[in-house]
Design an enzyme around this catalytic site. Structure first.
Site, PDB file in Angstrom:
ATOM      1  N   HIS A   1      45.195   0.025  45.968  1.00 51.59           N
ATOM      2  CA  HIS A   1      43.917  -0.711  45.934  1.00 51.59           C
ATOM      3  C   HIS A   1      43.524  -1.173  47.326  1.00 51.59           C
ATOM      4  CE1 HIS A   1      40.742  -3.408  44.744  1.00 51.59           C
ATOM      5  NE2 HIS A   1      41.394  -4.461  45.211  1.00 51.59           N
ATOM      6  N   SER A   2      42.250  -1.026  47.671  1.00 48.51           N
ATOM      7  CA  SER A   2      41.657  -1.594  48.877  1.00 48.51           C
ATOM      8  C   SER A   2      42.455  -1.205  50.134  1.00 48.51           C
ATOM      9  CB  SER A   2      41.564  -3.115  48.728  1.00 48.51           C
ATOM     10  OG  SER A   2      40.802  -3.694  49.742  1.00 48.51           O
TER      11      SER A   2
END
Length: 427
Positions: free
Chosen positions: A297-298
């Site tokens: 994620h991210s």
């Protein structure tokens, strides 16, 4: 003729009054300017941040959820024990710094609570890093399932984004304000275990040990620098300054000081990128699984791409598929190879924040991996909203790979059979 002198006297009086009015205005203007200058000087001496702390309570907060009077209900939502209401950030109006410190204190409790869930609910084991750390050096850790290194088929690696989140978390804000399912990695871990994956939960933001600094002498008590001014003049000046400060802050108590700390880096794990590379070299590359799957994620996506830059052939040989959620990577800034970009086109998918329905194909921004909608415009929700789609993507990729391998094996068998038949005919 009489009007002439009278008019002259009136004109003279009017002129005198006019001059007097101008003089008074100038004096008043001068006084206003002096007042304005004095006010500016006064304001320049005021530390507004300090004044905002005037009524600030001590930074002493509860150490457990129970002491905070909060608990997670059966739906995994954080609620007040007495009122049943969600968490309230502004517990005290006009005290933003104190409210923020209270929120951070609760966040630290949440982090420990998630660690407990990883160990008790998910049956994961904490493993310390570096693997050869001495007793007196700072350490980080990751969580492993019992079969993370021995599962011969599938391994799932979870990498969160940057910030305060630690192992097992996607977003602290979601855990506190929404629920455990959306904010933690626990649903992904449980689903992976149901589908016979081994699991590794990384901890890329645990990069240093924070220690309280030793107390130093206050600058107030420190000897003053020598001055060339006469002693009497210096004393009068100091007295005037002290008087101004007393008048200035007489209505305000001294604001509390925050504890000063120093950070001691954790060897070979001083950044998210270093951590991911270290875990790859010491754990993932040594795992038995022939199919490695990654969810990042991210900023975790950026760390994964950096791993590819460092271990390109290893990743291509071991990783079956990668699910990115609103990834922060950039193949141009990170200077990825053409081979990496081509591989990402085939083996990665990025679920990004978008108003479009879930899984809607989106225009690619860079020539790397396909982009699809996560079905939400909230960055922190992209992982949870893509939950089902990610595992469906993994299953489809694995099925295709197994079919291709089966076809290759069948071709090898057919080729060998034909070769043996030809040899028999020759004989």
């Amino acid at each position: 003729m009489r009007d002439g002198p009278m008019r002259s006297h009136l004109i003279s009086a009017t002129s005198a009054l006019y001059i007097l009015w101008i003089t008074m205005a100038q004096v008043a203007g001068q006084e206003d300017r002096e007042k304005t200058t004095a006010l500016k000087d006064l304001l320049s001496r005021i530390d507004l941040d300090e004044l905002m702390k005037k009524d600030e309570p001590p930074f002493t907060f509860p150490k457990t959820l129970e002491e905070f009077e909060y608990a997670f209900n059966e739906n995994g939502q954080l609620r007040h024990i007495q009122t049943g209401e969600p968490f309230v950030f502004n517990a005290r109006e006009d005290l933003h710094r104190w409210n923020q410190k209270r929120y951070e204190a609760l966040g630290e409790i949440i982090t420990k609570y998630v660690y407990e869930l990883l160990e008790k609910k998910c049956n994961l084991t904490k493993t310390f890093l570096p693997v050869d750390a001495t007793d007196d050096e700072p350490r980080s850790f990751i969580y492993l399932s019992t079969d993370a290194l021995t599962n011969p088929n599938k391994l799932l690696v979870l990498i969160q984004g940057s910030g305060v989140v630690r192992a097992g978390q996607w977003a602290r804000r979601l855990i506190i304000n929404q629920d455990l399912d959306s904010g933690t990695q626990i649903p992904f871990i449980m689903k992976a275990m149901e589908e016979d994956y081994g699991v590794m939960v990384l901890n890329p933001n645990e990069n240093y040990l924070e220690m309280e600094k030793a107390a130093k002498d206050s600058p107030i008590n420190s000897p003053a620098e020598p001055s060339d001014e006469p002693a009497e003049k210096r004393e009068r000046k100091d007295e005037q300054e002290s008087k101004k400060k007393r008048e200035f802050y007489e209505k305000y108590r001294n604001p509390q000081k925050e504890t000063e700390t120093e950070r001691i880096p954790i060897r070979e794990n001083t950044s998210s990128e270093e951590h991911v590379l270290y875990v790859w070299d010491h754990f993932v590359s040594k795992a038995a699984a022939k199919n490695v799957f990654i969810i990042a994620h991210s900023y975790g996506g950026l760390s994964f791409v950096e791993l590819m830059n460092q271990r390109e052939m290893q990743v291509k040989n071991r990783v079956c598929a990668v699910a990115l959620t609103d990834s922060a990577h950039n193949i141009w800034h990170q200077e990825t190879s053409k081979g990496t970009q081509d591989w990402m086109q085939q083996c990665c998918c990025n679920w990004v924040s978008s108003p479009e329905p879930l899984d809607t194909q989106l225009e690619p921004m860079l020539p790397d991996c396909p982009r699809v909608s996560a079905g939400t415009e909230r960055h922190e929700l992209t992982s949870w909203m893509s939950f089902e789609s990610i595992f469906r993507f993994f299953n489809e990729v694995l099925k295709t790979k197994e079919e291709e391998e089966a076809e290759e094996n069948a071709n090898v068998v057919t080729t060998r059979s034909g070769s043996l038949k030809n040899k028999h005919q020759d004989l």
